[in-house]
Design a protein around this motif. Structure first.
Motif, PDB file in Angstrom:
ATOM      1  N   LYS A   1       0.770  24.584  60.869  1.00 60.80           N
ATOM      2  CA  LYS A   1      -0.350  23.950  60.740  1.00 60.80           C
ATOM      3  C   LYS A   1      -0.897  24.127  59.259  1.00 60.80           C
ATOM      4  N   ASP A   2      -0.904  25.329  59.038  1.00 59.69           N
ATOM      5  CA  ASP A   2      -1.568  25.687  57.370  1.00 59.69           C
ATOM      6  C   ASP A   2      -0.533  25.056  56.180  1.00 59.69           C
ATOM      7  N   ASP A   3       0.925  25.159  56.594  1.00 55.49           N
ATOM      8  CA  ASP A   3       1.454  24.598  55.570  1.00 55.49           C
ATOM      9  C   ASP A   3       1.258  23.082  55.287  1.00 55.49           C
ATOM     10  N   CYS A   4       1.148  22.245  56.849  1.00 50.45           N
ATOM     11  CA  CYS A   4       1.182  21.008  56.753  1.00 50.45           C
ATOM     12  C   CYS A   4      -0.517  20.771  55.782  1.00 50.45           C
ATOM     13  N   GLN A   5      -1.446  21.489  56.122  1.00 47.90           N
ATOM     14  CA  GLN A   5      -2.778  21.055  55.640  1.00 47.90           C
ATOM     15  C   GLN A   5      -2.367  21.575  53.921  1.00 47.90           C
ATOM     16  N   ASP A   6      -1.781  22.478  53.410  1.00 45.33           N
ATOM     17  CA  ASP A   6      -1.734  22.552  52.081  1.00 45.33           C
ATOM     18  C   ASP A   6      -0.825  21.495  51.606  1.00 45.33           C
ATOM     19  N   TRP A   7       0.035  20.901  52.245  1.00 48.23           N
ATOM     20  CA  TRP A   7       1.005  19.982  51.437  1.00 48.23           C
ATOM     21  C   TRP A   7      -0.060  18.629  51.460  1.00 48.23           C
ATOM     22  N   TRP A   8      -0.851  18.263  52.355  1.00 52.44           N
ATOM     23  CA  TRP A   8      -1.749  17.254  52.445  1.00 52.44           C
ATOM     24  C   TRP A   8      -2.643  17.264  51.405  1.00 52.44           C
ATOM     25  N   GLU A   9      -3.342  18.460  51.168  1.00 47.56           N
ATOM     26  CA  GLU A   9      -4.426  18.841  50.183  1.00 47.56           C
ATOM     27  C   GLU A   9      -4.092  18.591  48.922  1.00 47.56           C
ATOM     28  N   ASP A  10      -2.761  19.008  48.569  1.00 46.32           N
ATOM     29  CA  ASP A  10      -2.053  19.000  47.324  1.00 46.32           C
ATOM     30  C   ASP A  10      -1.675  17.747  46.764  1.00 46.32           C
ATOM     31  N   CYS A  11      -1.437  16.820  47.835  1.00 41.43           N
ATOM     32  CA  CYS A  11      -0.792  15.534  47.539  1.00 41.43           C
ATOM     33  C   CYS A  11      -1.514  14.452  47.858  1.00 41.43           C
ATOM     34  N   ARG A  12      -2.930  14.511  48.406  1.00 44.41           N
ATOM     35  CA  ARG A  12      -3.696  13.536  48.822  1.00 44.41           C
ATOM     36  C   ARG A  12      -3.977  12.465  47.569  1.00 44.41           C
ATOM     37  N   THR A  13      -4.155  12.970  46.454  1.00 40.73           N
ATOM     38  CA  THR A  13      -4.432  12.142  45.252  1.00 40.73           C
ATOM     39  C   THR A  13      -3.458  11.682  44.353  1.00 40.73           C
ATOM     40  N   SER A  14      -2.012  11.996  44.644  1.00 42.03           N
ATOM     41  CA  SER A  14      -0.990  11.391  44.065  1.00 42.03           C
ATOM     42  C   SER A  14      -0.557  10.156  44.654  1.00 42.03           C
ATOM     43  N   TYR A  15       0.266   9.259  44.358  1.00 47.50           N
ATOM     44  CA  TYR A  15       0.594   8.032  44.702  1.00 47.50           C
ATOM     45  C   TYR A  15       1.732   7.657  45.439  1.00 47.50           C
ATOM     46  N   THR A  16       1.782   6.910  46.495  1.00 44.98           N
ATOM     47  CA  THR A  16       3.009   6.401  47.097  1.00 44.98           C
ATOM     48  C   THR A  16       2.984   5.009  47.599  1.00 44.98           C
ATOM     49  N   CYS A  17       3.825   4.224  48.054  1.00 48.34           N
ATOM     50  CA  CYS A  17       3.657   3.135  48.660  1.00 48.34           C
ATOM     51  C   CYS A  17       4.111   2.793  50.035  1.00 48.34           C
ATOM     52  N   LYS A  18       4.364   3.829  50.601  1.00 52.29           N
ATOM     53  CA  LYS A  18       4.893   3.919  52.092  1.00 52.29           C
ATOM     54  C   LYS A  18       4.767   5.106  52.995  1.00 52.29           C
ATOM     55  N   SER A  19       4.388   5.049  54.408  1.00 44.83           N
ATOM     56  CA  SER A  19       4.180   5.975  55.080  1.00 44.83           C
ATOM     57  C   SER A  19       5.436   6.514  55.750  1.00 44.83           C
TER      58      SER A  19
ATOM     59  N   ALA B   1       1.851  -1.764  48.134  1.00 46.27           N
ATOM     60  CA  ALA B   1       1.217  -1.370  46.999  1.00 46.27           C
ATOM     61  C   ALA B   1       1.464   0.310  46.880  1.00 46.27           C
ATOM     62  N   CYS B   2       1.260   0.726  45.513  1.00 45.43           N
ATOM     63  CA  CYS B   2       1.052   2.015  45.437  1.00 45.43           C
ATOM     64  C   CYS B   2      -0.403   2.336  45.603  1.00 45.43           C
ATOM     65  N   ARG B   3      -0.533   3.206  46.409  1.00 49.53           N
ATOM     66  CA  ARG B   3      -1.922   3.891  46.774  1.00 49.53           C
ATOM     67  C   ARG B   3      -1.955   5.433  47.009  1.00 49.53           C
ATOM     68  N   THR B   4      -3.274   6.172  46.939  1.00 48.71           N
ATOM     69  CA  THR B   4      -3.022   7.580  46.971  1.00 48.71           C
ATOM     70  C   THR B   4      -2.606   8.036  48.584  1.00 48.71           C
ATOM     71  N   PHE B   5      -1.937   8.984  48.405  1.00 52.72           N
ATOM     72  CA  PHE B   5      -1.387   9.657  49.676  1.00 52.72           C
ATOM     73  C   PHE B   5      -2.264   9.422  50.900  1.00 52.72           C
ATOM     74  N   ASP B   6      -3.536   9.575  50.665  1.00 55.52           N
ATOM     75  CA  ASP B   6      -4.417   9.782  51.850  1.00 55.52           C
ATOM     76  C   ASP B   6      -4.851   8.406  52.328  1.00 55.52           C
ATOM     77  N   PHE B   7      -4.324   7.261  51.527  1.00 52.88           N
ATOM     78  CA  PHE B   7      -4.449   5.948  52.092  1.00 52.88           C
ATOM     79  C   PHE B   7      -3.499   5.755  53.224  1.00 52.88           C
ATOM     80  N   TYR B   8      -2.310   6.306  52.676  1.00 55.24           N
ATOM     81  CA  TYR B   8      -0.883   6.045  53.676  1.00 55.24           C
ATOM     82  C   TYR B   8      -1.033   7.365  54.688  1.00 55.24           C
TER      83      TYR B   8
END
Length: 249
Positions: free
Chosen positions: A129-147, A167-174
């Motif tokens: 779970k801490d690996d996943c948390q770090d991944w999300w924290e480090d990517c949440r403001t980068s951009y993607t268009c799919k979940s 649409a390209c939106r921040t990771f924490d949108f998807y």
């Protein structure tokens, strides 16, 4: 020993040998896929983030060079389909790829599939779970268009691009939560664990090889729980053996 008894014992031994051999070996194996080695083994060197697996790897040095490229010849997959990922975010995708390609400790989560470039995939690997948390924290403001990054891309130019009207939106949108990111991005290849790194109950995306590979013990734990290991399989086999003896008596 009476001939009938000897015959029954011989049949029993043959039956046990066949059923034992038919059990899949889930430990220290490589995925049946185009870019994996057929058997794990040492590599003189693996590039940067893949280096923890040098002592026993399902990937080769040349392959490990490709994993860090934006569009490698292996899969023609572009992580940066919505512009540059932040370096800390991209690091997680390289690490994820190294785990997927190099680890010999993912056998308990192999599932058969029918695709031209692979015959197996991962399903519900218990990611720490801490690996996943770090991944999300480090990517949440980068951009993607799919979940879901497994399917649904536009491949018309030979590499993945966003589908029409995506649409390209921040990771924490998807991916509004860490669990959403790790569980969904590769179609449930991962299932975020309640355990943390060092617990012996979840797969780590990275480890210090000087301290050994912690994922070996994790794979053995889950292989035994699935009934694939001798400690779990022998009671069932023993009971069936007694039933067979009774039927033949």
């Amino acid at each position: 020993m009476a001939p009938g008894t000897a015959r029954r014992l011989l049949l029993l031994l043959v039956w046990v040998a066949v059923t034992w051999a038919a059990r899949p070996d889930l430990l220290n194996i490589c995925m049946d896929s185009e870019h994996h080695k057929t058997k794990p083994g040492p590599e003189d060197s693996l590039h940067e983030q893949c280096s923890p697996w040098e002592d026993n790897a399902c990937c080769s040095f040349n392959m490990s060079l490709e994993y860090r490229k934006d569009i490698s010849y292996l899969y023609r997959f572009n992580w940066e389909h919505c512009g540059k990922l932040k370096p800390d975010c991209k690091r997680h995708f390289i690490q994820d790829t190294c785990l997927y390609e190099c680890s010999p400790n993912l056998g308990p989560w192999f599932q058969k599939v029918s695709r031209g470039w692979r015959r197996q995939r991962l399903l519900n690997v218990p990611l720490c779970k801490d690996d996943c948390q770090d991944w999300w924290e480090d990517c949440r403001t980068s951009y993607t268009c799919k979940s879901n990054w497994h399917d649904g891309w536009n491949w018309s130019l030979g590499y993945n691009r966003c589908p029409a009207n995506a649409a390209c939106r921040t990771f924490d949108f998807y991916f509004p939560t860490p669990d959403a990111l790790c569980n969904q991005i590769w179609s449930n290849s991962y299932k975020v664990s309640n355990y943390s790194r060092g617990s012996g109950r979840c797969i780590q995306t990275w480890f210090d090889p000087e301290n050994g590979n912690p994922n070996e013990a994790v794979a053995k734990y889950y292989a035994d729980r699935s009934g694939a290991g001798p400690s779990e399989a022998w009671p069932l086999q023993f009971g069936l053996a007694l039933m067979l003896l009774w039927l033949l008596s």
